[in-house]
Design a protein around this motif. Structure first.
Motif, short mmCIF file in Angstrom:
data_model
loop_
_atom_site.label_atom_id
_atom_site.label_comp_id
_atom_site.label_asym_id
_atom_site.label_seq_id
_atom_site.Cartn_x
_atom_site.Cartn_y
_atom_site.Cartn_z
N ILE A 289 7.90 7.59 -5.91
CA ILE A 289 6.80 7.62 -4.93
C ILE A 289 6.27 6.22 -4.62
CG2 ILE A 289 6.07 9.94 -5.56
CD1 ILE A 289 3.77 8.70 -7.13
N PHE A 290 6.74 5.22 -5.36
CA PHE A 290 6.14 3.89 -5.22
C PHE A 290 6.98 2.89 -4.44
CE2 PHE A 290 3.96 5.54 -9.01
CZ PHE A 290 2.65 5.29 -8.64
N ASN A 291 8.29 2.89 -4.58
CA ASN A 291 9.05 1.72 -4.14
C ASN A 291 10.06 1.94 -3.02
OD1 ASN A 291 7.84 -0.13 -6.02
ND2 ASN A 291 8.97 0.93 -7.63
N PHE A 292 10.53 3.18 -2.78
CA PHE A 292 11.56 3.38 -1.77
C PHE A 292 11.07 2.98 -0.38
CE2 PHE A 292 13.46 5.95 1.59
CZ PHE A 292 14.79 5.57 1.47
N PHE A 293 9.91 3.49 0.02
CA PHE A 293 9.41 3.21 1.36
C PHE A 293 8.91 1.77 1.50
CE2 PHE A 293 9.41 7.85 1.40
CZ PHE A 293 10.02 8.09 2.62
N LYS A 294 8.50 1.17 0.39
CA LYS A 294 8.19 -0.26 0.41
C LYS A 294 9.43 -1.07 0.79
CE LYS A 294 4.39 -0.50 -2.99
NZ LYS A 294 3.91 0.86 -2.91
N SER A 295 10.55 -0.75 0.13
CA SER A 295 11.78 -1.48 0.42
C SER A 295 12.29 -1.16 1.83
CB SER A 295 12.86 -1.14 -0.62
OG SER A 295 13.19 0.24 -0.57
N LEU A 296 12.10 0.08 2.28
CA LEU A 296 12.55 0.46 3.62
C LEU A 296 11.81 -0.36 4.70
CD1 LEU A 296 14.29 2.36 5.36
CD2 LEU A 296 12.38 4.00 5.33
N ILE A 297 10.50 -0.50 4.55
CA ILE A 297 9.73 -1.29 5.51
C ILE A 297 10.14 -2.76 5.44
CG2 ILE A 297 7.41 -2.12 6.08
CD1 ILE A 297 6.36 0.63 5.29
N LEU A 298 10.41 -3.24 4.23
CA LEU A 298 10.90 -4.61 4.07
C LEU A 298 12.21 -4.80 4.85
CD1 LEU A 298 10.92 -7.44 2.65
CD2 LEU A 298 12.27 -6.32 0.83
N ILE B 157 0.81 -1.22 0.00
CA ILE B 157 0.00 0.00 0.00
C ILE B 157 0.84 1.27 0.00
CG2 ILE B 157 -1.53 1.42 1.45
CD1 ILE B 157 -3.01 -1.02 2.27
N ILE B 158 1.88 1.31 0.81
CA ILE B 158 2.56 2.58 1.08
C ILE B 158 3.10 3.21 -0.21
CG2 ILE B 158 4.79 1.50 1.61
CD1 ILE B 158 5.06 3.73 3.81
N THR B 159 2.77 4.47 -0.38
CA THR B 159 3.14 5.22 -1.58
C THR B 159 3.46 6.64 -1.13
OG1 THR B 159 1.54 3.89 -2.81
CG2 THR B 159 2.40 5.84 -3.91
N TYR B 160 4.74 6.99 -1.14
CA TYR B 160 5.13 8.29 -0.61
C TYR B 160 6.38 8.80 -1.34
CZ TYR B 160 5.26 11.96 2.95
OH TYR B 160 5.21 13.18 3.60
N LYS B 161 6.44 10.10 -1.50
CA LYS B 161 7.52 10.72 -2.27
C LYS B 161 8.88 10.56 -1.60
CE LYS B 161 9.04 15.25 -4.00
NZ LYS B 161 8.70 16.70 -4.07
N TYR B 162 9.85 10.17 -2.41
CA TYR B 162 11.25 10.12 -1.96
C TYR B 162 12.11 10.70 -3.07
CZ TYR B 162 15.88 8.33 -0.85
OH TYR B 162 17.23 8.22 -0.59
N GLN B 163 12.91 11.69 -2.74
CA GLN B 163 13.75 12.35 -3.73
C GLN B 163 15.21 12.25 -3.31
OE1 GLN B 163 12.42 16.23 -4.87
NE2 GLN B 163 14.31 16.79 -5.91
N ALA B 164 16.06 11.84 -4.25
CA ALA B 164 17.48 11.69 -3.94
C ALA B 164 18.28 11.74 -5.24
CB ALA B 164 17.75 10.39 -3.20
N ALA B 165 19.57 12.00 -5.11
CA ALA B 165 20.45 11.99 -6.27
C ALA B 165 20.75 10.56 -6.68
CB ALA B 165 21.75 12.72 -5.94
N SER B 166 20.69 10.31 -7.98
CA SER B 166 21.01 8.98 -8.51
C SER B 166 22.20 9.11 -9.45
CB SER B 166 19.80 8.42 -9.27
OG SER B 166 20.13 7.22 -9.92
N TYR B 167 23.22 8.32 -9.18
CA TYR B 167 24.43 8.35 -10.00
C TYR B 167 24.43 7.17 -10.96
CZ TYR B 167 25.70 11.77 -6.50
OH TYR B 167 25.70 12.86 -5.68
#
Length: 535
Positions: A58-67, A31-41
């Motif tokens: 907005i879809f996958n960073f916080f999903k992986s963080l909770i995982l 479910i969790i969908t939240y904005k995450y902004q960062a530099a990507s190299y």
């Protein structure tokens, strides 16, 4: 003696905490969908979507963080049981397989060209080796702990909020309403009116949403047929209809094909495990309700037909024998379940199927290798596989997937043992493809569009073989249980859900939000099957 009982009590409590953590993870991650902004190299230069720069996900960073956080908590509790409570863990073949897969994935990351991406994943997916090790550890823990029967149903119902939310998102989008345009939705997702694009689902893309909808439909339908309580049956009927609605509204035929494969298996299983009247009544009710949903949605958008029922027209266009062959296969399955030595038959079918698939993949891979070498030597007379009329027709039906799979197999041939590293596909592919990484339709190809090829690409054929062994263990255990009429509905619910994910994996890759459902369902299935064998 008292110390022994106290230790067992503490182990039981820790197992409960682990179950609660996993319930939280399976309920929240999709479910969790939240904005995450960062530099990507990035190793890609120029003005490209995969070049270096500030990226928004907005879809996958916080999903992986909770995982990650959930897995860390489970790991700590599991180690505490072993080191301090002296809980014995038997190192059986299956545990060795899981630990071996972790080692192979670690090695593939160590030898990848883009090690940081292979470890943590790409900026918009976050499914690198670390995520895969989390999946496997969750599988390992679920396989090895004792789970009270009363908690099993919660793993299904924890996904109901996800199902309701995504059905709403999919349906309103089909009716022309994009929820992302509403300020309150932007705020809830961490945006300030700056989030762009379209919001079909909380799973990043409608293909992934359709695949998981098929998983939910299959598990719900199986649950519906095996549940005895009428009130629960009504709830399960509603969730079955919701998941079918979500599947259709997301306009992707991968999920529809999956349920076409699973429905006969579910009905056969239901007929064997419960009375025929129950199966007929509830299947008929579900059919009528789903037919109403289909006609309503299709009347609003005819693309619903194109991505569902049109598959029959497309198959008939290839050969008029395909659909009759499918019907004969279904009738044959019913016959086998009724009259033949079923377990022996299963072993024969699986063995033959595996040999056919391995030989077919090997021949196709060899032909591609030979073709590429001839082209490299300057042979202009060679006829590419991609130019074959049957290839062109099948590629059109598969919406260019066959073309993408062929290109992916070329990359697998380069590093077949350990692979290129998970989530590195866009970078390796863009660096090697003659067409600039574009599909037949001019879109950037950023993934293999096939779970199995994605595994082989990311971590090599050894990892793929290991995953296939896990899948076959679930299928074989569920089939044997059905033949023996084992009276444990959760074996079939979670096994059917796992098998549905396996089928939809033929058309889709994986993400944290989809994978977590499979790995927890798979762990529960294997846990129940192991306990059944031990009893």
């Amino acid at each position: 003696m008292l110390k022994k009982y106290y230790t067992e009590y503490k182990i039981e409590n820790i197992n409960k905490i682990i179950v609660y953590i996993l319930l939280f993870v399976i309920g929240i991650v999709p479910i969790i969908t939240y904005k995450y902004q960062a530099a990507s190299y990035s190793p890609i230069f120029g003005n490209h979507s995969f070049s270096t720069g500030m990226k928004v996900d907005i879809f996958n960073f916080f999903k992986s963080l909770i995982l990650y956080l959930g897995t860390i908590g489970i790991f700590g509790l599991f180690i505490y049981k072993i080191l301090f409570l002296k809980e014995e863990q038997k190192l059986n073949k299956f545990n060795v397989l899981i630990l071996g897969l972790m080692c192979i994935i670690a090695l593939s990351t160590a030898f990848a060209n883009y090690k940081d991406i292979a470890l943590l994943g790409n900026f918009d997916r976050h499914e690198g080796a670390l995520a895969w090790i989390c999946y496997l550890f969750i599988l390992f823990v679920l396989y090895n702990i004792k789970i009270e029967n009363k908690y099993l149903k919660l793993f299904y119902f924890a996904l109901v909020p996800f199902l309701v939310l995504n059905t709403i998102l999919a349906v309103v989008k089909l009716f022309g309403v994009d929820m992302l345009q509403y300020p309150i939705v932007q705020t809830l997702m961490g945006g300030k009116g700056d989030l762009t694009g379209q919001l079909f689902t909380t799973l990043y893309h409608y293909n992934f949403g359709s695949g998981v909808a098929a998983v939910m439909f299959s598990a719900s339908f199986m649950y519906l047929l095996l549940e005895e309580d009428t009130k629960k049956k009504i709830i399960l009927l509603i969730t079955s209809v919701l998941s079918f609605t979500m599947l259709l509204a997301l306009i992707s035929n991968g999920g529809f094909i999956t349920i076409l494969v699973l429905i006969p298996l579910i009905i056969v299983c239901g007929l064997r495990l419960t009375d025929k009247k129950n199966v007929l009544i509830w299947s008929s009710i579900l059919l009528v309700l789903n037919a109403i949903v289909y006609f309503v949605l299709n009347s609003k958008n005819s693309v619903v037909y194109d991505e569902s029922m049109a598959i029959f027209t497309k198959l008939n266009g290839i050969s008029p024998l395909i659909i009759p062959a499918i019907i004969v296969l279904f009738i044959g399955l019913l016959f086998v379940m009724k009259f033949i030595n079923k377990k022996k038959f299963f072993n024969y079918v699986v063995s033959i199927s595996l040999v056919v698939m391995v030989v077919s993949f090997g021949m196709y891979s060899y032909t591609l290798n030979k073709q590429n070498k001839e082209i490299e030597t300057g042979n202009t007379s060679v006829i590419r596989i991609e130019e074959n009329p049957m290839f062109i027709k099948l590629n059109e039906i598969s919406t260019d997937r066959l073309n993408i799979w062929t290109k992916t197999i070329n990359l697998i041939n380069e590093k077949p043992i350990l692979g290129h590293g998970f989530d590195t596909f866009p970078y390796v592919f863009l660096s090697n493809d003659d067409n600039g990484g574009l599909s037949t339709y001019g879109e950037v190809i950023d993934k293999p569009h096939n779970w199995y090829l994605s595994i082989a690409y990311g971590s090599g054929l050894i990892s793929l073989i290991g995953i296939v062994i896990i899948i076959l263990s679930i299928i074989k255990g569920a089939f044997y249980s059905c033949v023996d009429k084992v009276d444990n509905k959760y074996i079939y619910i979670f096994s059917i859900g796992s098998i549905a994910y396996v089928v939809q994996g033929m058309f889709n890759d994986s993400l944290v939000g989809t994978s977590i459902i499979f790995w927890i369902f798979a762990g529960l299935s294997l846990n129940l099957l192991k306990n059944e064998i031990n009893e």
